[in-house]
Structures are given as structure tokens and as C-alpha cells.
Design a protein around this motif. Structure first.
Motif, mmCIF file in Angstrom:
data_model
loop_
_atom_site.group_PDB
_atom_site.id
_atom_site.type_symbol
_atom_site.label_atom_id
_atom_site.label_comp_id
_atom_site.label_asym_id
_atom_site.label_seq_id
_atom_site.Cartn_x
_atom_site.Cartn_y
_atom_site.Cartn_z
ATOM 1 N N ILE D 258 0.844 -1.205 0.000
ATOM 2 C CA ILE D 258 0.000 0.000 0.000
ATOM 3 C C ILE D 258 0.879 1.254 0.000
ATOM 4 O O ILE D 258 0.575 2.241 -0.676
ATOM 5 C CB ILE D 258 -0.961 -0.024 1.207
ATOM 6 C CG1 ILE D 258 -2.051 -1.082 0.998
ATOM 7 C CG2 ILE D 258 -1.572 1.355 1.478
ATOM 8 C CD1 ILE D 258 -2.981 -0.826 -0.180
ATOM 9 N N LYS D 259 1.961 1.203 0.736
ATOM 10 C CA LYS D 259 2.850 2.374 0.775
ATOM 11 C C LYS D 259 3.509 2.622 -0.577
ATOM 12 O O LYS D 259 3.824 3.750 -0.927
ATOM 13 C CB LYS D 259 3.929 2.202 1.850
ATOM 14 C CG LYS D 259 3.375 2.175 3.254
ATOM 15 C CD LYS D 259 4.065 3.172 4.158
ATOM 16 C CE LYS D 259 3.211 3.560 5.347
ATOM 17 N NZ LYS D 259 2.244 4.634 5.058
ATOM 18 N N LYS D 260 3.736 1.562 -1.325
ATOM 19 C CA LYS D 260 4.340 1.738 -2.651
ATOM 20 C C LYS D 260 3.315 2.292 -3.646
ATOM 21 O O LYS D 260 3.614 3.182 -4.429
ATOM 22 C CB LYS D 260 4.870 0.395 -3.171
ATOM 23 C CG LYS D 260 5.645 0.529 -4.474
ATOM 24 C CD LYS D 260 6.261 -0.790 -4.888
ATOM 25 C CE LYS D 260 7.220 -0.611 -6.057
ATOM 26 N NZ LYS D 260 8.493 -0.015 -5.657
ATOM 27 N N LEU D 261 2.115 1.752 -3.589
ATOM 28 C CA LEU D 261 1.125 2.111 -4.605
ATOM 29 C C LEU D 261 0.378 3.403 -4.298
ATOM 30 O O LEU D 261 -0.070 4.092 -5.208
ATOM 31 C CB LEU D 261 0.122 0.964 -4.784
ATOM 32 C CG LEU D 261 0.704 -0.389 -5.230
ATOM 33 C CD1 LEU D 261 -0.406 -1.433 -5.309
ATOM 34 C CD2 LEU D 261 1.396 -0.258 -6.586
ATOM 35 N N THR D 262 0.206 3.706 -3.001
ATOM 36 C CA THR D 262 -0.592 4.879 -2.637
ATOM 37 C C THR D 262 0.159 5.751 -1.643
ATOM 38 O O THR D 262 1.189 5.351 -1.095
ATOM 39 C CB THR D 262 -1.939 4.479 -1.978
ATOM 40 O OG1 THR D 262 -1.726 4.237 -0.576
ATOM 41 C CG2 THR D 262 -2.536 3.231 -2.573
ATOM 42 N N HIS D 263 -0.406 6.909 -1.367
ATOM 43 C CA HIS D 263 0.161 7.824 -0.362
ATOM 44 C C HIS D 263 -0.666 7.798 0.911
ATOM 45 O O HIS D 263 -0.468 8.625 1.802
ATOM 46 C CB HIS D 263 0.211 9.238 -0.933
ATOM 47 C CG HIS D 263 -1.103 9.696 -1.517
ATOM 48 N ND1 HIS D 263 -2.121 10.191 -0.754
ATOM 49 C CD2 HIS D 263 -1.563 9.657 -2.794
ATOM 50 C CE1 HIS D 263 -3.162 10.462 -1.531
ATOM 51 N NE2 HIS D 263 -2.850 10.145 -2.776
ATOM 52 N N LEU D 264 -1.597 6.867 1.012
ATOM 53 C CA LEU D 264 -2.518 6.849 2.159
ATOM 54 C C LEU D 264 -1.913 6.116 3.356
ATOM 55 O O LEU D 264 -1.123 5.187 3.184
ATOM 56 C CB LEU D 264 -3.822 6.148 1.750
ATOM 57 C CG LEU D 264 -4.604 6.810 0.609
ATOM 58 C CD1 LEU D 264 -5.771 5.919 0.194
ATOM 59 C CD2 LEU D 264 -5.109 8.193 1.027
ATOM 60 N N PRO D 265 -2.302 6.492 4.563
ATOM 61 C CA PRO D 265 -1.856 5.748 5.736
ATOM 62 C C PRO D 265 -2.515 4.362 5.798
ATOM 63 O O PRO D 265 -3.625 4.186 5.304
ATOM 64 C CB PRO D 265 -2.356 6.598 6.921
ATOM 65 C CG PRO D 265 -2.789 7.905 6.350
ATOM 66 C CD PRO D 265 -3.130 7.666 4.912
ATOM 67 N N ILE D 266 -1.809 3.424 6.398
ATOM 68 C CA ILE D 266 -2.386 2.085 6.592
ATOM 69 C C ILE D 266 -2.152 1.624 8.022
ATOM 70 O O ILE D 266 -1.035 1.728 8.539
ATOM 71 C CB ILE D 266 -1.805 1.066 5.575
ATOM 72 C CG1 ILE D 266 -2.300 -0.344 5.932
ATOM 73 C CG2 ILE D 266 -0.285 1.102 5.501
ATOM 74 C CD1 ILE D 266 -2.007 -1.389 4.879
ATOM 75 N N ILE D 267 -3.221 1.152 8.641
ATOM 76 C CA ILE D 267 -3.091 0.604 9.988
ATOM 77 C C ILE D 267 -3.495 -0.870 9.964
ATOM 78 O O ILE D 267 -4.095 -1.347 9.006
ATOM 79 C CB ILE D 267 -3.921 1.385 11.027
ATOM 80 C CG1 ILE D 267 -5.415 1.174 10.801
ATOM 81 C CG2 ILE D 267 -3.589 2.883 10.995
ATOM 82 C CD1 ILE D 267 -6.234 1.678 11.968
ATOM 83 N N ILE D 268 -3.119 -1.558 11.023
ATOM 84 C CA ILE D 268 -3.327 -3.015 11.077
ATOM 85 C C ILE D 268 -4.215 -3.371 12.269
ATOM 86 O O ILE D 268 -4.044 -2.840 13.366
ATOM 87 C CB ILE D 268 -1.962 -3.730 11.245
ATOM 88 C CG1 ILE D 268 -1.039 -3.427 10.054
ATOM 89 C CG2 ILE D 268 -2.131 -5.245 11.418
ATOM 90 C CD1 ILE D 268 -1.492 -3.966 8.722
ATOM 91 N N ASP D 269 -5.159 -4.277 12.022
ATOM 92 C CA ASP D 269 -6.030 -4.776 13.086
ATOM 93 C C ASP D 269 -5.676 -6.239 13.345
ATOM 94 O O ASP D 269 -6.191 -7.133 12.669
ATOM 95 C CB ASP D 269 -7.494 -4.654 12.638
ATOM 96 C CG ASP D 269 -8.463 -5.271 13.635
ATOM 97 O OD1 ASP D 269 -8.026 -5.963 14.577
ATOM 98 O OD2 ASP D 269 -9.682 -5.074 13.467
ATOM 99 N N PRO D 270 -4.797 -6.509 14.311
ATOM 100 C CA PRO D 270 -4.393 -7.899 14.533
ATOM 101 C C PRO D 270 -5.415 -8.690 15.342
ATOM 102 O O PRO D 270 -5.331 -9.912 15.419
ATOM 103 C CB PRO D 270 -3.078 -7.765 15.308
ATOM 104 C CG PRO D 270 -3.181 -6.456 16.007
ATOM 105 C CD PRO D 270 -4.069 -5.569 15.171
ATOM 106 N N SER D 271 -6.393 -8.009 15.942
ATOM 107 C CA SER D 271 -7.363 -8.712 16.790
ATOM 108 C C SER D 271 -8.350 -9.507 15.954
ATOM 109 O O SER D 271 -8.584 -10.691 16.198
ATOM 110 C CB SER D 271 -8.129 -7.701 17.667
ATOM 111 O OG SER D 271 -7.240 -6.906 18.430
#
Lengths: 337, 337, 337, 337
Positions: D258-271
Motif C-alpha cells: 500500500i505504501k508503494k502504490l498509494t500515499h494513504l496511511p495504513i493501519i493493522i487490526d491484529p485482533s
């Protein structure tokens, strides 16, 4: 093992199940509720095939309560297994880094890469001599010549060597020459190969099959261990999913899951999983803090001219940079490289 | 093969790609548009590894225009292959029915089942002597004794026999005793086994791997054919998906797809795919009208006591009923059983 | 519901589970064996969330014995549901054919296609007015104007119309104008939409989500039925798997599975599943003999100029040929078109 | 866009393709090689539907060279987007931690959890008011009352609140009361909802659909952005694969991709991804070093009595322990919590 009868199950169907179970020398405990009827099996249920019971009218589900693996099961061996390969340990506090080219291509290439990865901190040299290629027309590896070149690189650097076996025909040669015998994803359920490797005492690096569940993967380790060889290291290298942007989907949850279910070491191969060199660093770092026991990383001195898998290989300089970050995290996790 | 450069590709990157391609003796045609730059490769591109080109800066995608298989390719052999096994033909107008138990268990069992399925119209007897089992503790088959029992059943009924090979160690025995050698889903990419089977002239029944794409499956057939043995029959037996109610997901679109891409016969195994006996009939019927060249169906005289896979086996009476419906549809499709 | 405690579960953990269960007004039956301990729950277990129980130390697994759906469950309504749409019946002995273009494009187009498909034997006209497109920049359908054009085609041919709803904002308009409201794969778990459709009395065609299990799909039907609307028809249109040669993998086993678990009709959409027009005929034929209650097929008078999904559409002549084969099989299955 | 003709394509087929393309105002460049013929399209190809071209005889493949997204594309906005929510920033050097219970259950519960997670270092409070439940008979959330309780917790702690929207009917209320509006995995392709959220200026947390490819996920972000709202944060929460031991397979490669393709932030939901509380810590740690911009973590003060998703929730003490490890890694990555 628990047999759940459906709510239309007749008395004689219940009796039939109990009769079969008891005929096998097990105890069968019947428990009935309003809408359910459960038969609990006591004894060594590993001899029963659940599918067989499923064929009886009235049976809704057959549930294994105990995992079907024994030797690999952490329940029966709570402490982590530590495997010693020529003094290099895999598992426990130790962190292993296996690096090298996808394929062994020439004496010059393999020795140069071996020296470079050793300088950067790798403790195993990986390199393919026999290559599993989708096409019969692709380069199949230097085969026995490749093994010999790996030995020269070992001689030059002292690195233990890891390479893939593709046929039972070569078990003797591998036993003689190779330090860690890799079983590739495509052969994870080549049961005949697993059985024969179980009779050696070599360390076996068992890659997860492309669509193997955790249980199937552990059962393949169990095949090797049941034969007497408990030196098994598991390696997650990506599973096949619907996503095609990455070659496979690296399942890092395999690390805590394998550590919970088994006592075996697990290492991560971020190079094959993603198929893109720029995925290697973030996934390698992630693997360390998630608790992996090591990494397997593709390094090539000339990715463009590599005879296979160029797109996912790091150049030695990039690998050296990566290793600096690896060392920080390995230390943070209180492990030793 | 077509190489698509990304829109930031520099001139020297484009030249590098063209240089590599031309260095391999191929012609490289450059075509530029506003936002794209494409290099078309002319010549025998099967020698190029696309991944290698992907490692060059500036390369966006590498696209194969030609399928990577040759001998299996319908493009080069438009007519359907028809394979003769002791006078029973597979492919073309012929419809093959292979039936029998999952495992050979005893002389009495296999001969009884063989007689029953022959009476109902089957023309091949299937039965496992060497069994690929997930667990090392499960019944592994009667092995060589099982092969001999199959031969007795063949003698008693005249049915040709189909059974699975699991190791190159037994190729000689299989060549001598077996009519159709089955390669199971788990060994679909056991390339060493495929290569050695390519040197026999036996009919090989190649099952689709659990997560094999059509192209990978055909490439495994190509391994056998490249070795000189063109007697390959493909068998779809369900792929692994997220759905767990059925054991696997039977992909019936494999029938028209394989017929479009290759000239090889394809048969369907509805028993293993679903893992439930009541799915066998609807899926078998569906396979016929979708154009399959045959069916492989599990039949057991006592599913409850079967040593493996009871839940998906039909009793002989149910198989007999099924065959009546099969015959109607086979005739409707203008084929011959 | 059955709670299986793990073999290290302590007495107070067992008591805790039983206390929670009994606190909810259910009966808890304890059954112990050598290596297992099972708690059977008697009463209306639909109020219990299994995940909640899984959070208690000592709990190994929570197993639903009863399916979580009631109104859709064949157990509680053994006979097939037959749904009447303006005199056209779906389910039972009836066979429905819904045909038409992917998108409504113009009055001329939709009326011409409607006439053609009616002549060939279709009894419903399908056509998209609101289109779910992956890209915001793609044609989104003629929307309300498209609905009106469908009504004109209905007027011209008498065919009932089937079209997709994408928003609760349009429920009133759809209730007024549309005969069968389609819920697309992407909205299968748009629970708010399902709830509101449950308050209408329109026939709802519920497509299976791209990665929906059978149970999830049936639960989405249950959402509609729980609201009071039992006129639900299920539609299998391919699931997402690792295979990319076909757009999706058509899961024809859905037919016998849905018929076993529910009393609802199920139809098959072979056009969207494969994404290639030449897959439509073999998959449509297969669906009929596997027991489907109908087909949904894309037909376009000018696939090349179609504003969406051209590659999978049949021309009217090809559809007419297909219908001849459909009729033969429908009759063979003793059903009526 | 590039159209690849197959090697049997006739001249008039090639002309037809070129005519259609030129008719749409684009330039078509023809390039021919020995066995290939490629047509490169120059101009705004976003208006062309590739499927449409695929329907023309002679067309082998249609290949998009440019990604179909514009506003989300890093190509057109190289710097990272940083989104400000009441002074808390997401993206860039900032690291966001969103924590709280799966469902809002009571004022006491939500305020207590909010205080605890704030003390441990979270900067957002998550909690479900409207719950997407597979079953219509499961607890559906406190709905509007839940929103009001979240506001009370915000008042008590100052934490910004994140909660899921399930229907366009509530957009006004969410705009008024909620700081970050979550779109759940099941609604990722509820295009009508996305369009309407595009007209607000709220921050939208867009979860990846269970079987959504990276491109489809980004295209759903593009729907929101195309409407004028560029405040989009992506959230990976596990994809659906064949593995069932974990609820879903967390795809951490999403972070670098996602960081390569877009400029948007990404968060992770491990739960949600794993469905087991003991997977949360290793996966959360892994996410940080892989470059995630934040975490979304389920915390409950009483997992056993939680009305939903108890098995994957951390108790506040466990969350506090986790946050200590999170802080070390966030600092190591030179980011700020």
C-alpha cells in the motif's frame, strides 16, 4: 475423539457407532441432552479414521479433541527444540540467517556470494542445485555439479550449506554432502521422500506447502520424526491465496501458531513469499519481532543475469544493509545471531 | 513475450533490456506511445525467464503471449488425443468409467467390488495399493500385496486397473503390473516422478494439485510428455478454497478450459472433491454434460468398515443406480461408454 | 451447542462455563471421559455467542450442533419452496431462465434483447440499471432511467424483470417497479439492506458473496426471512479462488448442498462466474442436471459495443442454440420451463 | 492500455479494435512482431472497459499499464498523506493506536475501557455501536444509544472515537458525532455508501474486504476520494484463505504494498485477523517494524462476558503490557505515538 450424532439419529445407529468403537478396543461414553447425543471415545483414537465413522447414518460430525501429531506436539515436549548443525544452533535463543542465491550457477558466483553473506553475518549458505521448475524447459539446476560447488563454497567460508532435495534417488549423496536438507513446498506431502528422510539423522528444513494447513504441515514434520529423525526445522514461505500482486501471501501468524502447537524451530523465507525484492526487508524485520527463529534470504551478485528468480533477490549491499537492521531487532528480542 | 516498461523507464534501461534479449539471440522490437513503451520479443522465448527481466529497473511487467506448453497445446495438435488402454479408449467419442474402492483391503473385497462395478458398466477398476495419507499413523495401503490383489481382480473381470504411484522406487513394478498409473494431487509437482514417468509408455492419470492453476497442471503434463510419453489423461478432483463444508471445491469449468487449451482427455473425480457420497451423483451427471471424457468414482461394498474415505463411497447398488443415469447422459452427448 | 474443554481444564473452569450457560437459562450437561470433558447445552442456544465461551480458560472448542438458521432450514420445512412471480414459478418442478444484458443501455437495446430472449424461451428479463463497478470512473448504469426502460421492455414482452439494488435509498422505487430484486455478491453481507428487504414482500434474488461460505450465504437469506419476507431465491455466481484463468470458480456443488440444507430455490449464473462466453454453455448444462432451479444468462445484441462485461455475453443466436440444449435437459430432469 | 492480439488475429480484427479505440478519441499504435501484434493506446484510457475489447475476435489479452486509481496513486502525490483528527495525526511520522471493545455495551464499560486504554497510551477509542453480525439473531449493537455512550467516553477522556457505519441512513448522525467513520470489510464494496461518504469531510477508516485484492481495496478508497473526501485511512484486518486455524490470514505485506502504490496511511487490526488473543502481540509488533501507521486493537475489561468477540480481546493489563513493547518499536522506527 468425539462423535456427535444428529438429532434424527436412531438408537440402533447410536449402538452401531458404539459397537464399532468398542470393537477397536476403545471405551465409548454416551451422553444425551435434549437435542444432542454425543459419544466420547476414550483410548488411543489415533487408530480410528474419522471419515469412516462419518459414513454411518446418524453421525453428524466427528471431532478430534487431541491433535493427530505426537512427536512434534508441544504438549508432550514443552521446551523448545534446539537443533545443532556443525555447531550452529537453530531454535531457542539462537537466530539463524540462511542466505545465498536461488540457484548455484558457477564456482565463482557461489563462492563470491558465500563470502559476501558471511561477512554480513549469515551463518548458513543457501543455494539450489536441483531446482523445482514449473516448466520442463526451464533451467533445472546444475544438479550434482551444483552440490560440489556448494561444498567448495563451504570450504572457502565455513558456512554450513542448505539445499533442496527433489528425489529419494539422491538421499545418500545429500546425507554425505549437505548440512541441512531442504524439502520444498511442492514436495511437502511427498510422503515417500519424508519417510526416507526420517531414516537419516540430517537436519531437515521443511517448507510449508502452497496450500497446506498448519496441521498438514506439522503432520509432514511428524512423518519425518516418526521415522526417528527429530531434527526438523519448519519454514514458512507464503501460501497461495486469491491475491496475485504478491506471488504468495506470507503468513506470519505461522510463527506464534507453530510455537504454540509444536516445539520445533520456525524460520521465514520472505524472498519467495512476495516475489519482489522490496518486500524482503519489511517482512524480514516483521518475522524477527513476531518470534521467528531465523530467516532464509535470497542474495545474488547479479540479479539481472540470475538464471532464476532475479526479481526477488537482494544484491550483497542491500543484504548487508538489511543485516544491520536484523541485528538490532535480534538483539532487542534477546536472541543471538 | 512482451516486456512493458514503466512510464518512468529511462533510455538506458530500455537499452539494457533490449541488449539482454538480443544477447540471447532473439529479436527485440521497440514500440513507444505517449505513456507506454513496449518491447516485443521475437524468436524462441521459452528460453527466457520472465522473472529475470522483472529484476531490471524500469520493467513494469513481462507478459507471455504464447502458452509455455508445447506438446500438450491444442494449438499444435488440434484434434483430440485418444488413448488406448488394452483396447479401452479414453478421449474422443469414448467415455471412461473408473470405479472401485479407495483402498484395496483384501482379495475378497477387491474382486467382489470389481465384479459389481463391471456389471454396472465400469470399464476400469480403481483401487489404492499405496495410499498418500496425511498422518504417518494412518493405514498406508497394502502396497505391493495390494498391487497383486488388483491383478487378481483384473484376471477375474478383465477390467484394466488404475492405481496411484507414490515413489520413483516402484516405477518398474508399476510399469509391469498396472494399466493406468495415477499421479495423485499431492505429487502433481513431484517433478522427478513426472520426469521418470515420461520415460515409460504407460498411460498416466495426472490429478490436479490442490492449489494448482490450469497452467501449472498442464505444465506437469508437459513434463511427462517432454520425456516422450504422450499418454496423459488429466483428472480434476477438487481444488482447495475457503469453503470447508465440502472437502474441496470441484471445478467443473476445468473441462471446457482443458479442452480449449490442450488436446488431452480429462476425467472428473466427484468422490474425492466433495467428500460426501450424496454429492457424487449430481456432480457426476454435471461432468458428463459439461464434456468430460470420463469419471472416477469410489465404490465400496461396506463403507462403514472401509479403511479409508468411507463417507464419500457409494455402495454397489447406489453405483448401479448412478450408472443408469450416466448412460442416459452419455448417450445424449453422443458418446460411447 | 457443545463445549469441549481441553484436557488441562480445571474444575473451576468447567464450573465457570456451566455457570454462564445456566445463567442464560439453559441446561448444561457435563460428560467426562479419560481425556475429554464435554458440556452439552440444552435449550435455545441461538442466544449464546460461541466466541464468548472460547474466551474462558480451559475451553478447547465450541461446536454448534444445530445450524444457526431457522426459517431457511430444510429441517423445519422439508418441502421445496416455490416462489410465484406474476405467475412464473421458481422452485419445485419449475425451471426459470433469466436472460438479458449486463447493463440496460437504451430503449432499443433492451426491448430488442427482451424480445429475442423471450422468443428463445426465457421467462425473466435481467438487466442492470444500477451497476456495481470496481472503479468510480466506470459507467455506473442508467439508474432510474434504466429501471423505466426495463418497464418498457416488460410491457413489450410480458417478461418479469430482475435487476440489482445497490442502496436502501431506492427500496420504494424497486418495490413499485421491479419483479425480482437482485442483491449482488458485493452486498451479500450489507445487513442493513437485507433487513430492509425483509420488510418488503418482493422476491429477492440473493447472490453468493465472492468469499461467502454456504452458511454465511444462508444466514444472509435468513436476515431477509427473519424480517418476514420468505421469497428468497439463491444464486451461485462463482467464488474467488487462486485460479485466475476463469474470473471466478463456479461452485456447482452449491446446488446439492443448498438443496440439502435449505428449502429455497437456487439458480446458477454461468456468465459472471467464468467471464468467458464459451464457458456459459457447458456450465449451464451442468447446472441443470445437477438440480438447479434456473439459470441467469447474459445476452447482448452487440457484445463488442456493450458498455460492460462484453466478453461473457452470448449473442441472441448463441443463446437460442443454448436454449435448445437447455430444453432437452430440463425435460430429461422432468422439470418445466 | 495495451491490447495484445492473438497470433491468429486477422487484419480486419486488428482494424476493428483500432477503429473502436480511435472512435473513443484515443490514439492507437500498432506494433507487429513475428508471433505477436500489439496495439498501444494513448490518451485517457480510464474510459475504456477492457472487457469490452476482450469480446472482439482476435484479442488475446487487454493489459492496463496505468493503475486505474488516480487520487490514491502515489505516482501523482509522492509524499505521504497525513490526516489530522482533532489534532491527532495519522500517517507520516505519527503512529496511531485505536483501542477499545468490540461492542459498546454500557456507559460504565465504555468509560472504564476508554480510561484504561488512554492511560496505556492509545490515542483513539474504538467501539462498535452498529455491529455487522452474520446472524440476524445475534446482538446487533446498541446502535444510536451506543454512539451516545461513545460520546460520553470521549468527553471523559478526550479520545477521538472510531466506530463503524453500516447504512447510508445514518451518515448525518455519524458526521455529527463520530471522529473517524469505519467502513467494515463486508461493506468495502458497498459503493453507494462509499459515494455518500465521499461527500463528507470526515476521516474514513476503510477496512480491506475479506477477499479484496489490493487494487480493489484502493479502488474503494478512490470512490471516496473521487467524491471529494481525501481523508482515507486503510486498515488490513486479515483475508480469507483456506487456513481455518486462524480466523483470517493477516496479510502484513499489505503495508509495504500500500505504501508503494498509494500515499494513504495504513493501519493493522491484529485482533480480528487471527481471532485469538495470543496472536495480537506478535502480529502488532510485526506490523510496526513493517512500517504500519497504526494499530487497531480490541480491549475489553471482561472478555468472558463480552457480548461479542471475546476470544480475541485483550484485558486492559495485557494491553498495557503490549503498549510497552509497542512504544519501544515505534521509537526504534523513529515515529511518534
Amino acid at each position: 475423539m468425539i462423535v456427535i450424532m444428529n438429532n434424527k439419529a436412531k438408537d440402533d445407529e447410536i449402538k452401531k457407532v458404539m459397537g464399532i468403537v468398542e470393537g477397536l478396543g476403545l471405551e465409548a461414553n454416551l451422553s444425551r441432552g435434549g437435542s444432542f447425543c454425543v459419544i466420547g471415545l476414550v483410548g488411543d483414537t489415533s487408530i480410528i479414521d474419522g471419515d469412516k465413522l462419518m459414513a454411518i447414518d446418524g453421525v453428524e460430525k466427528v471431532l478430534k479433541v487431541q491433535e493427530p501429531y505426537k512427536k512434534a506436539n508441544r504438549l508432550f515436549k514443552p521446551e523448545n527444540s534446539i537443533i545443532d548443525v556443525n555447531g550452529n544452533k537453530i531454535g531457542g535463543k539462537n537466530f539463524a540467517v540462511m542466505a545465498g542465491p536461488c540457484s548455484v550457477e558457477s564456482e565463482e558466483q557461489i563462492i563470491e556470494v558465500a563470502k559476501k553473506v558471511k561477512e554480513s553475518g549469515a551463518n548458513f549458505l543457501r543455494g539450489g542445485a536441483f531446482k523445482p521448475r514449473t516448466s520442463p524447459y526451464s533451467f533445472q539446476g546444475l544438479e550434482l555439479e551444483g552440490l560440489n560447488l556448494l561444498l567448495k563454497a563451504k570450504e572457502a567460508t565455513g558456512l554450513s550449506i542448505v539445499t533442496e532435495i527433489m528425489s529419494t534417488d539422491y538421499i545418500d549423496v545429500f546425507e554425505e554432502k549437505v548440512d541441512v536438507i531442504q524439502v520444498g513446498a511442492r514436495n511437502m506431502q511427498n510422503f515417500d521422500l519424508l519417510k526416507q528422510l526420517g531414516k537419516t539423522n540430517k537436519t531437515i528444513l521443511l517448507k510449508r506447502g502452497l496450500s497446506a494447513t498448519f496441521e498438514e504441515w506439522i503432520m509432514s514434520a511428524e512423518y519425518i520424526m516418526a521415522g526417528g529423525n527429530e531434527n526438523v526445522v519448519l519454514c514458512e514461505r507464503g501460501i497461495r491465496t486469491f491475491e496475485t500482486y504478491t506471488r504468495n501471501t506470507l503468513d506470519l501468524s505461522a510463527i506464534p501458531v507453530i510455537k504454540k502447537l509444536t516445539h520445533l524451530p520456525i524460520i521465514i523465507d520472505p524472498s519467495h513469499a512476495g516475489g519482489k525484492w522490496w518486500l524482503v526487508e519489511p517482512m524480514a524485520k516483521a518475522a524477527i519481532v513476531a518470534g521467528a527463529d531465523g530467516l532464509m534470504i535470497e542474495v545474488h551478485n547479479d540479479p539481472v543475469n540470475a538464471l532464476s528468480d532475479g526479481a526477488q533477490s537482494l544484491k550483497p549491499e542491500a543484504f548487508d544493509d538489511l543485516m544491520k537492521k536484523v541485528k538490532v531487532l535480534v538483539e532487542l528480542e534477546e536472541r543471538e545471531l
